[in-house]
Write an enzyme that holds these catalytic residues in place. Structure first.
Site, PDB file in Angstrom:
ATOM      1  N   LYS A  55      51.919  31.012   4.384  1.00  0.00           N
ATOM      2  CA  LYS A  55      52.549  30.739   5.687  1.00  0.00           C
ATOM      3  C   LYS A  55      54.032  30.427   5.499  1.00  0.00           C
ATOM      4  CE  LYS A  55      48.205  29.338   7.748  1.00  0.00           C
ATOM      5  NZ  LYS A  55      47.252  28.273   8.032  1.00  0.00           N
ATOM      6  N   GLN A  99      46.844  21.934   8.163  1.00  0.00           N
ATOM      7  CA  GLN A  99      45.909  22.850   7.502  1.00  0.00           C
ATOM      8  C   GLN A  99      44.524  22.202   7.417  1.00  0.00           C
ATOM      9  OE1 GLN A  99      46.706  26.074   6.415  1.00  0.00           O
ATOM     10  NE2 GLN A  99      44.481  26.220   6.176  1.00  0.00           N
ATOM     11  N   ASP A 122      48.661  26.397  16.601  1.00  0.00           N
ATOM     12  CA  ASP A 122      47.318  26.868  16.242  1.00  0.00           C
ATOM     13  C   ASP A 122      46.428  26.995  17.474  1.00  0.00           C
ATOM     14  OD1 ASP A 122      46.783  27.589  13.644  1.00  0.00           O
ATOM     15  OD2 ASP A 122      46.400  25.548  12.936  1.00  0.00           O
TER      16      ASP A 122
END
Ligand code: NDP
Length: 298
Positions: A55, A99, A122
């Protein structure tokens, strides 16, 4: 019957990333700063380290500032929440991603709830799930939004098509079903309690498999000509010629090729879309924070 078209998610994601890079450059010229994504990694989970590294590299390639926060597995909830609060207030940070999975002892729902919904790129915050559900502007989870982009690119208008989504997780199955409903498909959500899954799948013009079971969907479950989106990423046990184990999806690819109209391969299908859409959501967040219209075509 001709072999199914291979939907090139990698190629589509590369194109999307190039468009994002151009838009990020234009944003920086206008706003005097680059769009910014903060990624928080707690602990040493090997797969998570790989994802976070990927990422960060993808951000830099797209001209997005990447702020990585790597914390030890012993980090307490209070310390993590203080960091998220700081990122919520940081004007350089447009998107915040924690994460998952978090180490045992940390409450994932509480951590996600602490993220400013307008920085939740997200799309996991309940506010964003609610916005998707009632049709308000928010952030949509990256993997299902990437699947929708591939479907629209391949099929165009999805109106009236029968779609079967296998899996009802909050991060893939449920938002996927919502997006397909909004795109005017007729949607069935299947899961582990669904009766006669092969028969349910056989009526689908669009099959989205998000289960996590290697090659579960067989070729003879698929309606001839259907479009198949395989979200599953499963690593088979190592063999002599594949010491790391082969990656396969939730669909028996070789069988499906002979029946489907089009199918995403694993790897190289849905996987590359997820990071590209994360960059897209970050770029959109930056525009919203700067009071600018999000660029079209991304
Ligand atoms: P979850 O484990 O959260 O959900 C799996 C779903 O599959 C559940 O709804 C479950 O049903 C259903 N299911 C399990 N067994 C069966 C069965 N035998 N028949 C029908 N349905 C079944 O997984 P995720 O949604 O997080 O991920 C799904 C897959 O997608 C995984 O392989 C994951 O690695 C992959 N993935 C890929 C991403 C990418 O970037 N390409 C991103 C995210 C995930 P029930 O609810 O009844 O338990």
């Amino acid at each position: 019957m001709p072999e199914a078209v291979r939907i090139d998610g990698k190629g589509f994601a590369d194109g999307l990333r190039a468009r994002i890079a151009a838009a990020a450059e234009a944003f920086a010229l206008h706003a005097g700063r680059r769009p910014g994504l903060a990624v928080v990694l707690v602990g040493e989970d090997a797969a998570s380290q790989v994802y976070v590294g990927a990422k960060g590299r993808a951000c830099i390639e797209a001209g997005i500032a990447s702020f990585e926060h790597r914390l030890p597995a012993t980090t307490g909830a209070a310390e993590l929440l203080v960091l998220i609060e700081r990122l919520n207030r940081d004007p350089e940070v447009d998107g915040i991603l924690v994460q998952l999975p978090l180490p045992e002892g940390l409450d994932e729902q509480a951590v996600i709830a602490a993220i400013d919904p307008d920085k939740d790129v997200d799309g996991f915050h309940v506010i964003n799930a609610g916005r998707l559900s009632v049709g308000q502007e928010g952030f949509v989870p990256c993997t299902p939004l990437g699947c929708l982009m591939l479907l629209r690119d391949h099929l165009g208008d999805l109106s009236g098509l029968e779609a079967v989504v296998i899996g009802r997780s909050n991060i893939v199955g449920k938002p996927m079903a919502q997006l397909l409903t909004d795109a005017n498909a007729t949607v069935t959500i299947a899961h582990s309690r669904t009766r006669d899954l092969p028969e349910v799948v056989r009526r689908a013009d669009i099959v989205v498999a998000a289960v996590g079971r290697p090659e579960m969907v067989r070729g003879d479950w698929i309606k001839p000509g259907a479009t198949v989106i395989d979200v599953g990423i499963n690593r088979l046990p190592p063999t002599e010629d594949r010491p790391k184990g082969r990656l396969v999806g939730d669909v028996a690819y070789a069988e499906a090729l002979g029946v489907a109209g089009a199918i995403t391969p694993v790897p190289g299908g849905v996987g590359p879309m997820t990071i590209a859409v994360l960059l897209r959501n970050t770029l959109v967040a930056a525009h919203r924070h700067a009071g600018m219209d999000a660029p079209s075509g991304i």
